[in-house]
Design a protein around this motif. Structure first.
Motif: not given
Length: 336
Positions: A234-235, A225-228, A62-64, A219-220
């Protein structure tokens, strides 16, 4: 490249990547028109600042980050759409700029729910168009079409015009089209945005299966954030153009303390209890929600304190919602 070489090569590497933009500054005031023409001011905006990141083959990351943090800029650099101002970039061992065409045959990108489906044609027509334009071999196309049709439940919509699809159906069709050439690495921007609960569960389940069973690196990005947390192992957080956090979700929670929630159900009419080291969040219908930091007060101590109250009928302990953890994290970054 053989399979062993692909496994040994990182899916992507960013080495001290900086991306700067120039913005012309204009006041918008009539009195400044001549000055704006003769001596325009230019401001340099740093979208990415010395970003270093390695994602290995087969990871689900996850790329947040908040709006404007640099997420889209990063994905566009990795896709070869933008050129970094400084630093090195490799994707599947290739240079996204010099090797863009061969790289695109191994990568899939879906930006901000922009569709590549032909609006006034059946979905299958768009799929066949991609096969022809991308020169996808018959065997590869048929194999991948069968896979996405089964896993994304597409039989009922393949002959439906794209403009007649619901949002959830269109997202499934877009993901399917993305995968027809068999990419090893996919970038997804907000794949669950706007989906209802069932469609969201189907999308998350498919992406997890694609990663686990087919080894596709994912890579999403998402603001949910619950979905991620449900999808990724890994975030990576980016803040003001810099990597601010890289780890798993449990480690993310520990950054802000080991916050947990406890729901205490009491007998009717019993007011909220005053409990040491616990913050009352709200009370409703004899259910009282508290927050506590287990790094300061262990769970067994919390339970020991609660056992002294005979008015308690039920207890439920759970982790603090990841959305709250991230909100606190953003606030701490903003204050620094």
């Amino acid at each position: 490249m053989n399979d062993m070489a692909r496994q040994d090569t990182p899916a992507l590497v960013l080495d001290k990547v900086t991306k700067e933009y120039s913005q012309w500054q204009r006041s918008g005031e009539t009195k400044d028109i001549i000055r704006n023409l003769l001596r325009p001011e230019k401001r340099v905006v740093t979208a990415l600042d010395q970003v270093s990141l390695v994602i290995n083959s087969g990871e689900f990351v996850a790329y947040a980050g908040a709006n404007g943090a640099g997420k889209s800029t990063t994905i566009k650099i990795l896709s070869g759409i933008l050129t970094p101002t400084k630093g090195g970039v490799t994707v599947l061992g290739l240079n996204p700029l010099k090797d863009r065409i061969p790289l695109m045959h191994r990568v899939g990108v879906l930006f901000g729910q922009r569709t590549e489906l032909w609006w006034d044609h059946p979905v299958i027509t768009s799929f066949q168009w991609k096969k022809d334009v991308w020169n996808i071999p018959d065997q590869v196309y048929e194999k991948n079409l069968q896979m996405v049709t089964e896993l994304l439940d597409l039989p009922d919509i393949l002959k439906t015009f794209a403009r007649e699809l619901s949002l959830g159906q269109r997202m499934r069709a877009d993901i399917a089209m993305l995968l027809l050439h068999g990419p090893e690495l996919i970038f997804l921007d907000e794949p669950t945005l706007g989906l209802d609960v069932l469609a969201k569960q189907q999308m998350i389940g498919f992406l997890k299966k694609l990663n686990k069973e087919y080894g596709t690196t994912v890579v999403v990005t998402s603001h949910d954030m619950d979905d991620l947390e449900e999808m990724a192992q890994r975030v990576v957080f980016i803040n003001k153009g810099k990597i601010a956090f890289d780890g798993d979700f449990d480690s993310l929670r520990s950054v802000m303390g080991g916050f947990y929630r406890i729901l205490v159900t009491t007998q009717p009419g019993v007011p909220a209890l005053s409990l040491p080291e616990m913050k009352l969040l709200h009370s409703e219908n004899d259910v009282h929600e508290y927050e506590f930091d287990r790094t300061k007060v262990p769970i067994h101590e919390v339970l020991g304190n609660l056992s002294n109250y005979s008015q308690i009928l039920d207890l439920e302990i759970k982790k603090a919602p990841i959305e709250d953890v991230v909100a606190s994290l953003y606030l701490s970054w903003k204050e620094n």
